[in-house]
Design an enzyme around this catalytic site. Sequence first.
Site, PDB file in Angstrom:
ATOM      1  N   SER A 111       0.812  -1.213   0.000  1.00  0.00           N
ATOM      2  CA  SER A 111       0.000   0.000   0.000  1.00  0.00           C
ATOM      3  C   SER A 111       0.847   1.265   0.000  1.00  0.00           C
ATOM      4  O   SER A 111       1.907   1.329   0.635  1.00  0.00           O
ATOM      5  CB  SER A 111      -0.914   0.006   1.229  1.00  0.00           C
ATOM      6  OG  SER A 111      -1.607   1.234   1.355  1.00  0.00           O
ATOM      7  N   TYR A 139      -1.951   5.718  -4.576  1.00  0.00           N
ATOM      8  CA  TYR A 139      -2.995   6.740  -4.582  1.00  0.00           C
ATOM      9  C   TYR A 139      -2.345   8.016  -5.108  1.00  0.00           C
ATOM     10  O   TYR A 139      -1.381   8.516  -4.519  1.00  0.00           O
ATOM     11  CB  TYR A 139      -3.517   7.026  -3.172  1.00  0.00           C
ATOM     12  CG  TYR A 139      -4.383   5.973  -2.543  1.00  0.00           C
ATOM     13  CD1 TYR A 139      -5.696   5.784  -2.963  1.00  0.00           C
ATOM     14  CD2 TYR A 139      -3.905   5.203  -1.495  1.00  0.00           C
ATOM     15  CE1 TYR A 139      -6.505   4.838  -2.353  1.00  0.00           C
ATOM     16  CE2 TYR A 139      -4.705   4.253  -0.881  1.00  0.00           C
ATOM     17  CZ  TYR A 139      -6.007   4.073  -1.317  1.00  0.00           C
ATOM     18  OH  TYR A 139      -6.804   3.129  -0.712  1.00  0.00           O
ATOM     19  N   THR A 165      -5.327   2.663  -7.393  1.00  0.00           N
ATOM     20  CA  THR A 165      -6.661   2.545  -6.810  1.00  0.00           C
ATOM     21  C   THR A 165      -7.521   3.705  -7.298  1.00  0.00           C
ATOM     22  O   THR A 165      -7.137   4.868  -7.174  1.00  0.00           O
ATOM     23  CB  THR A 165      -6.589   2.530  -5.279  1.00  0.00           C
ATOM     24  OG1 THR A 165      -5.937   1.321  -4.864  1.00  0.00           O
ATOM     25  CG2 THR A 165      -7.972   2.572  -4.663  1.00  0.00           C
ATOM     26  N   LYS A 233      -7.357  -0.684  -9.858  1.00  0.00           N
ATOM     27  CA  LYS A 233      -8.051  -1.416  -8.800  1.00  0.00           C
ATOM     28  C   LYS A 233      -9.281  -0.630  -8.358  1.00  0.00           C
ATOM     29  O   LYS A 233      -9.173   0.543  -7.991  1.00  0.00           O
ATOM     30  CB  LYS A 233      -7.129  -1.639  -7.599  1.00  0.00           C
ATOM     31  CG  LYS A 233      -7.771  -2.378  -6.431  1.00  0.00           C
ATOM     32  CD  LYS A 233      -6.774  -2.561  -5.301  1.00  0.00           C
ATOM     33  CE  LYS A 233      -7.360  -3.375  -4.155  1.00  0.00           C
ATOM     34  NZ  LYS A 233      -8.445  -2.653  -3.454  1.00  0.00           N
ATOM     35  N   HIS A 257     -13.376  -2.159  -2.720  1.00  0.00           N
ATOM     36  CA  HIS A 257     -12.576  -1.695  -1.581  1.00  0.00           C
ATOM     37  C   HIS A 257     -12.956  -2.438  -0.301  1.00  0.00           C
ATOM     38  O   HIS A 257     -12.882  -1.882   0.802  1.00  0.00           O
ATOM     39  CB  HIS A 257     -12.760  -0.183  -1.376  1.00  0.00           C
ATOM     40  CG  HIS A 257     -11.496   0.553  -1.022  1.00  0.00           C
ATOM     41  ND1 HIS A 257     -10.706   1.169  -1.961  1.00  0.00           N
ATOM     42  CD2 HIS A 257     -10.878   0.766   0.169  1.00  0.00           C
ATOM     43  CE1 HIS A 257      -9.672   1.742  -1.363  1.00  0.00           C
ATOM     44  NE2 HIS A 257      -9.757   1.500  -0.059  1.00  0.00           N
ATOM     45  N   GLY A 290     -14.348 -10.394   0.119  1.00  0.00           N
ATOM     46  CA  GLY A 290     -15.127 -11.477   0.695  1.00  0.00           C
ATOM     47  C   GLY A 290     -14.589 -12.869   0.476  1.00  0.00           C
ATOM     48  O   GLY A 290     -15.254 -13.845   0.824  1.00  0.00           O
ATOM     49  N   ARG A 292     -12.864 -16.014   1.348  1.00  0.00           N
ATOM     50  CA  ARG A 292     -12.467 -16.631   2.613  1.00  0.00           C
ATOM     51  C   ARG A 292     -12.190 -18.124   2.493  1.00  0.00           C
ATOM     52  O   ARG A 292     -11.754 -18.738   3.465  1.00  0.00           O
ATOM     53  CB  ARG A 292     -13.576 -16.435   3.671  1.00  0.00           C
ATOM     54  CG  ARG A 292     -13.903 -14.987   4.013  1.00  0.00           C
ATOM     55  CD  ARG A 292     -12.761 -14.311   4.722  1.00  0.00           C
ATOM     56  NE  ARG A 292     -13.114 -12.973   5.159  1.00  0.00           N
ATOM     57  CZ  ARG A 292     -13.001 -11.877   4.416  1.00  0.00           C
ATOM     58  NH1 ARG A 292     -12.519 -11.965   3.178  1.00  0.00           N
ATOM     59  NH2 ARG A 292     -13.359 -10.697   4.890  1.00  0.00           N
ATOM     60  N   ARG A 312      -8.532  -8.570   4.491  1.00  0.00           N
ATOM     61  CA  ARG A 312      -8.765  -8.810   5.915  1.00  0.00           C
ATOM     62  C   ARG A 312      -8.250 -10.165   6.396  1.00  0.00           C
ATOM     63  O   ARG A 312      -7.687 -10.247   7.493  1.00  0.00           O
ATOM     64  CB  ARG A 312     -10.257  -8.672   6.226  1.00  0.00           C
ATOM     65  CG  ARG A 312     -10.782  -7.240   6.198  1.00  0.00           C
ATOM     66  CD  ARG A 312     -12.246  -7.194   6.582  1.00  0.00           C
ATOM     67  NE  ARG A 312     -12.781  -5.844   6.514  1.00  0.00           N
ATOM     68  CZ  ARG A 312     -13.284  -5.295   5.407  1.00  0.00           C
ATOM     69  NH1 ARG A 312     -13.304  -6.005   4.276  1.00  0.00           N
ATOM     70  NH2 ARG A 312     -13.755  -4.065   5.423  1.00  0.00           N
TER      71      ARG A 312
END
Length: 368
Positions: A111, A139, A165, A233, A257, A290, A292, A312
């Site tokens: 990042s 960014y 992004t 992205k 995001h 999402g 997982r 995450r």
Amino acid sequence: MSLGAPAPVCVGDYEERAREALDPNAWAYFAGGAADERTLRANREAWNALWLQPRVLRPLAHGHTRVELLGRTLAHPLLLAPVAYQRMAHPQGELGSALAASAQGAGLVLSTQSSTPMEEVARAVRDDTQRGPLWFQIYLQGDRGFDLALMRRAEAAGFEALVLTVDAPVHGARDRERRAGFRLPADVSAVHLHGAPPLPHGGELCGGLLQAATQWDDVAWLRGVTRLPLLLKGVLHADDARLALAQGVDGLIVSNHGGRTLDTALPTAWALPRIADAVGGAVPLLVDGGIRRGTDVLKAVALGARAVLIGRPYVLALAVAGAQGVAHALRLLRDELEIAMALAGCATLADARRELLFERPGSLLGAP
């Protein structure tokens, strides 16, 4: 916290343990989403809503998870998404994540808001011949001199692609963070943005912040000044995917995001097949949001993704067990992917096509 006994058996186990490992401030930042967090939840629900229809008695000998991406052969299609301020999760921060990714042959996207300098991260892993891709997420700051200097640093450090992004001209309304009174710890900052130009002010919409918002002419400028492959992205609309192709980008990351910007933006599992149809294989697609389970990775590939990014799941594993936790989370996902491929009748990822997914009569894949 060490892995201990019993060890986590899926990435969801790390999320449960991370809630205990992180203080409320950091938990709100890493686990939360925007507003009512509908997109945050819907990302997960959309992958769950897709059903696999496996084939049996298929030849599976000599199968593998390898995939081609931007001129490289990857051992598997897993990359770590850019996540800011990782030293707030664990003292090892981005360095721990990078070492774990390298050990597992996974790609890493660092990042702009990293709390560890890019040169330190790159130096730790760039000479590992078994590592995955090393990319830098950027960014744009509204000052082309500053942006160009940041990009040149990434090139010099050994990063192999830039990820711009495009879906966050402002922060989302993150209620969970505001309720927690979120603030960065004194010893954590976005080290690459020291000396960045001040934010604009004045104007009606978002207090004038949008005066410096990235636009298509900025994409054209960036494409013209870097020798590195350029990916966008945050694309969810097929028309934006077509515009990106016209700008000569090298890849697209279908992303909302992680539900952290615009709440009620559609889940990425719904957007992915429409964007795949729009670009027609002209550039590789990646997707996040999402994911997982290894079955989610297989579904993403079947819908048109070349690879996936996780966010995450790995930063929460980092919070629990540092680099060891991140490496273990990646290994769990890769093992699950291999199991899913074998049980679905896919010797390679090229065998995962839309026919692998069950479509209810009268509906579009991924849509309600």
